[in-house]
Scaffold this motif. Structure first.
Motif, mmCIF file in Angstrom:
data_model
loop_
_atom_site.group_PDB
_atom_site.id
_atom_site.type_symbol
_atom_site.label_atom_id
_atom_site.label_comp_id
_atom_site.label_asym_id
_atom_site.label_seq_id
_atom_site.Cartn_x
_atom_site.Cartn_y
_atom_site.Cartn_z
ATOM 1 N N ARG A 75 0.832 -1.201 0.000
ATOM 2 C CA ARG A 75 0.000 0.000 0.000
ATOM 3 C C ARG A 75 0.871 1.258 0.000
ATOM 4 N NH1 ARG A 75 -4.036 2.251 4.765
ATOM 5 N NH2 ARG A 75 -4.952 3.930 3.540
ATOM 6 N N SER A 76 0.556 2.193 -0.891
ATOM 7 C CA SER A 76 1.306 3.442 -0.952
ATOM 8 C C SER A 76 1.058 4.285 0.297
ATOM 9 C CB SER A 76 0.887 4.245 -2.186
ATOM 10 O OG SER A 76 1.496 5.530 -2.160
ATOM 11 N N THR A 77 2.143 4.808 0.874
ATOM 12 C CA THR A 77 2.002 5.690 2.039
ATOM 13 C C THR A 77 2.022 7.168 1.656
ATOM 14 O OG1 THR A 77 4.390 5.853 2.494
ATOM 15 C CG2 THR A 77 3.217 3.976 3.443
ATOM 16 N N VAL A 78 2.410 7.448 0.415
ATOM 17 C CA VAL A 78 2.539 8.857 0.009
ATOM 18 C C VAL A 78 1.197 9.572 0.054
ATOM 19 C CG1 VAL A 78 3.157 10.393 -1.904
ATOM 20 C CG2 VAL A 78 4.605 8.432 -1.372
ATOM 21 N N GLY A 79 0.113 8.871 -0.293
ATOM 22 C CA GLY A 79 -1.198 9.504 -0.302
ATOM 23 C C GLY A 79 -1.999 9.311 0.972
ATOM 24 N N MET A 80 -1.377 8.750 2.022
ATOM 25 C CA MET A 80 -2.106 8.508 3.268
ATOM 26 C C MET A 80 -2.490 9.808 3.962
ATOM 27 S SD MET A 80 -0.309 5.317 5.259
ATOM 28 C CE MET A 80 -0.547 3.630 4.711
ATOM 29 N N THR A 81 -3.626 9.790 4.652
ATOM 30 C CA THR A 81 -4.012 10.914 5.492
ATOM 31 C C THR A 81 -3.118 10.924 6.731
ATOM 32 O OG1 THR A 81 -5.612 9.648 6.792
ATOM 33 C CG2 THR A 81 -6.396 10.661 4.727
ATOM 34 N N PRO A 82 -3.002 12.063 7.431
ATOM 35 C CA PRO A 82 -2.215 12.100 8.668
ATOM 36 C C PRO A 82 -2.667 11.054 9.693
ATOM 37 C CG PRO A 82 -2.692 14.326 7.944
ATOM 38 C CD PRO A 82 -3.457 13.415 7.036
ATOM 39 N N ALA A 83 -3.975 10.833 9.804
ATOM 40 C CA ALA A 83 -4.482 9.832 10.759
ATOM 41 C C ALA A 83 -4.032 8.430 10.374
ATOM 42 C CB ALA A 83 -6.004 9.907 10.828
ATOM 43 N N GLU A 84 -4.072 8.111 9.077
ATOM 44 C CA GLU A 84 -3.625 6.799 8.612
ATOM 45 C C GLU A 84 -2.134 6.606 8.874
ATOM 46 O OE1 GLU A 84 -6.592 5.787 4.874
ATOM 47 O OE2 GLU A 84 -4.957 7.217 4.560
ATOM 48 N N HIS A 85 -1.371 7.644 8.657
ATOM 49 C CA HIS A 85 0.069 7.548 8.884
ATOM 50 C C HIS A 85 0.376 7.379 10.370
ATOM 51 C CE1 HIS A 85 3.375 8.361 5.843
ATOM 52 N NE2 HIS A 85 3.933 7.668 6.818
ATOM 53 N N ARG A 86 -0.366 8.068 11.219
ATOM 54 C CA ARG A 86 -0.156 7.912 12.667
ATOM 55 C C ARG A 86 -0.445 6.488 13.113
ATOM 56 N NH1 ARG A 86 -2.391 13.161 12.878
ATOM 57 N NH2 ARG A 86 -4.472 12.319 13.306
ATOM 58 N N ARG A 87 -1.476 5.876 12.551
ATOM 59 C CA ARG A 87 -1.789 4.484 12.894
ATOM 60 C C ARG A 87 -0.655 3.553 12.472
ATOM 61 N NH1 ARG A 87 -7.169 5.911 11.547
ATOM 62 N NH2 ARG A 87 -6.931 5.182 9.381
ATOM 63 N N LEU A 88 -0.068 3.819 11.319
ATOM 64 C CA LEU A 88 1.047 3.020 10.837
ATOM 65 C C LEU A 88 2.255 3.151 11.772
ATOM 66 C CD1 LEU A 88 2.106 1.225 8.520
ATOM 67 C CD2 LEU A 88 2.841 3.318 7.370
ATOM 68 N N LEU A 89 2.540 4.369 12.209
ATOM 69 C CA LEU A 89 3.672 4.600 13.105
ATOM 70 C C LEU A 89 3.436 3.997 14.487
ATOM 71 C CD1 LEU A 89 4.668 8.284 12.239
ATOM 72 C CD2 LEU A 89 5.549 6.149 11.280
ATOM 73 N N ARG A 90 2.186 3.930 14.920
ATOM 74 C CA ARG A 90 1.897 3.355 16.236
ATOM 75 C C ARG A 90 2.081 1.847 16.257
ATOM 76 N NH1 ARG A 90 -2.565 7.049 16.676
ATOM 77 N NH2 ARG A 90 -3.991 5.424 15.975
ATOM 78 N N THR A 91 1.941 1.203 15.105
ATOM 79 C CA THR A 91 1.892 -0.259 15.122
ATOM 80 C C THR A 91 2.949 -0.956 14.271
ATOM 81 O OG1 THR A 91 0.268 -0.208 13.313
ATOM 82 C CG2 THR A 91 -0.603 -0.250 15.563
ATOM 83 N N GLU A 92 3.455 -0.326 13.210
ATOM 84 C CA GLU A 92 4.282 -1.045 12.239
ATOM 85 C C GLU A 92 5.710 -0.516 12.102
ATOM 86 O OE1 GLU A 92 3.176 -3.632 10.202
ATOM 87 O OE2 GLU A 92 1.249 -3.694 11.203
ATOM 88 N N LEU A 93 5.885 0.790 12.205
ATOM 89 C CA LEU A 93 7.177 1.431 11.960
ATOM 90 C C LEU A 93 7.682 2.122 13.220
ATOM 91 C CD1 LEU A 93 6.479 3.189 8.536
ATOM 92 C CD2 LEU A 93 7.879 1.168 8.889
ATOM 93 N N SER A 94 8.996 2.055 13.441
ATOM 94 C CA SER A 94 9.603 2.786 14.555
ATOM 95 C C SER A 94 10.917 3.392 14.089
ATOM 96 C CB SER A 94 9.876 1.859 15.745
ATOM 97 O OG SER A 94 8.717 1.610 16.482
ATOM 98 N N MET A 95 11.362 4.413 14.817
ATOM 99 C CA MET A 95 12.617 5.076 14.455
ATOM 100 C C MET A 95 13.396 5.430 15.710
ATOM 101 S SD MET A 95 13.140 8.172 11.746
ATOM 102 C CE MET A 95 14.771 8.695 11.200
ATOM 103 N N VAL A 96 14.704 5.213 15.661
ATOM 104 C CA VAL A 96 15.624 5.649 16.711
ATOM 105 C C VAL A 96 16.442 6.788 16.123
ATOM 106 C CG1 VAL A 96 17.559 5.003 18.183
ATOM 107 C CG2 VAL A 96 15.728 3.361 17.748
ATOM 108 N N TYR A 97 16.417 7.926 16.803
ATOM 109 C CA TYR A 97 17.012 9.135 16.252
ATOM 110 C C TYR A 97 18.471 9.308 16.678
ATOM 111 C CZ TYR A 97 12.140 10.112 15.263
ATOM 112 O OH TYR A 97 10.853 10.017 14.819
ATOM 113 N N GLN A 98 19.135 10.219 15.977
ATOM 114 C CA GLN A 98 20.566 10.439 16.167
ATOM 115 C C GLN A 98 20.890 10.984 17.552
ATOM 116 O OE1 GLN A 98 23.758 13.285 13.887
ATOM 117 N NE2 GLN A 98 22.449 11.987 12.652
ATOM 118 N N GLU A 99 20.107 11.914 18.048
ATOM 119 C CA GLU A 99 20.390 12.534 19.345
ATOM 120 C C GLU A 99 19.170 12.409 20.254
ATOM 121 O OE1 GLU A 99 21.286 13.628 22.509
ATOM 122 O OE2 GLU A 99 23.032 13.773 21.192
#
Length: 266
Positions: A75-99
């Motif tokens: 599924r393309s994420t480029v056209g996702m709504t902000p709410a859809e993207h937030r759901r994806l980040l809550r459950t599927e994707l994570s990030m560890v930042y530099q600082e």
């Protein structure tokens, strides 16, 4: 049978909104499969972090994806709504930042930050993940504010926040930059073990080819916003094709990188 990719980045282009002719990320394509560890290598300004922030949907408002596509499990994420993207980040994707000190909320204790945004997380879950990332006193750490922890402990806390939901993909954007060598090794070993145990794919951004040799199954080399070389880690480090990759290896400890590859094969 070859696994279906978790993530497909297809001809990605990222530009400033006020100057679409300036391609900061230019026609970048790659795939990541379940459980795979991929390193994204290049000098500062090569487009590594912009590529990762594009995947996460966290680009600066002054930038935008103007070409290509980012496909997550078909599924393309480029056209996702902000709410859809937030759901994806809550459950599927994570990030560890530099600082971590700038990524963590300075006004919120670590336990609350780990629970925030992840449905159903209990206090015992927080203590368990803090213990799994090597915190000796999880109860104390859960109550601590970010400034009360050392750099290594803050980075472990960031990993705990990222891994508590057992994501399908973890993106790590040079997470050991501010750490000394001993702590760096501990953090890298921790990320390797956690992602392996949870079968979490890993996209690791770094400029350290020794780290790439130890951690990655495949490596992507970025230069001036483009992927100029891609392949199995041992192949790229032992027989680079692109002149920029050759310069990167020449500027690093080539002997060390090769030794580390051999150690991983034993």
């Amino acid at each position: 049978m070859q696994q279906t990719p978790l993530l497909s980045v297809d001809n990605l282009v990222v530009t400033p909104r006020n100057d679409p002719s300036l391609r900061l990320v230019n026609d970048v394509s790659f795939q990541i499969r379940p459980g795979e560890r991929v390193a994204l290598v290049g000098e500062s300004g090569s487009g590594k972090s912009l590529t990762c922030f594009s995947v996460m949907g966290l680009l600066d408002p002054a930038l935008e994806v103007t070409g290509g596509d980012i496909v997550w499990q078909g599924r393309s994420t480029v056209g996702m709504t902000p709410a859809e993207h937030r759901r994806l980040l809550r459950t599927e994707l994570s990030m560890v930042y530099q600082e971590p000190l700038t990524a963590l909320n300075p006004l919120m204790n670590l336990g609350r930050q780990i629970r925030e945004g992840v449905p159903g997380v209990r206090d015992e879950d927080v203590l368990r993940i803090l213990s799994e990332v090597g915190m000796r006193d999880p109860q104390r750490v859960a109550k601590a504010m970010p400034h009360e922890l050392s750099g290594g402990m803050r980075q472990r806390a960031m990993i705990a926040m990222a891994m508590i939901k057992q994501p399908r993909l973890l993106i790590a954007d040079e997470p050991t930059t501010a750490l000394d060598v001993t702590i760096e090794y501990q953090v890298l070993k921790l990320m390797y073990e956690l992602t392996h145990r949870m079968n979490t794919a890993l996209l690791f951004v770094t400029h350290d080819l020794g780290v790439v040799a130890r951690l990655a199954d495949r490596v992507l080399v970025m230069y001036l916003g483009e992927v100029v070389e891609e392949g199995e880690t041992a192949d790229v480090l032992s027989a680079p094709v692109h002149p920029y990759t050759k310069r990167l290896l020449a500027a690093s400890s080539l002997a060390t990188a090769r030794t580390l590859v051999l150690e991983e094969e034993d």
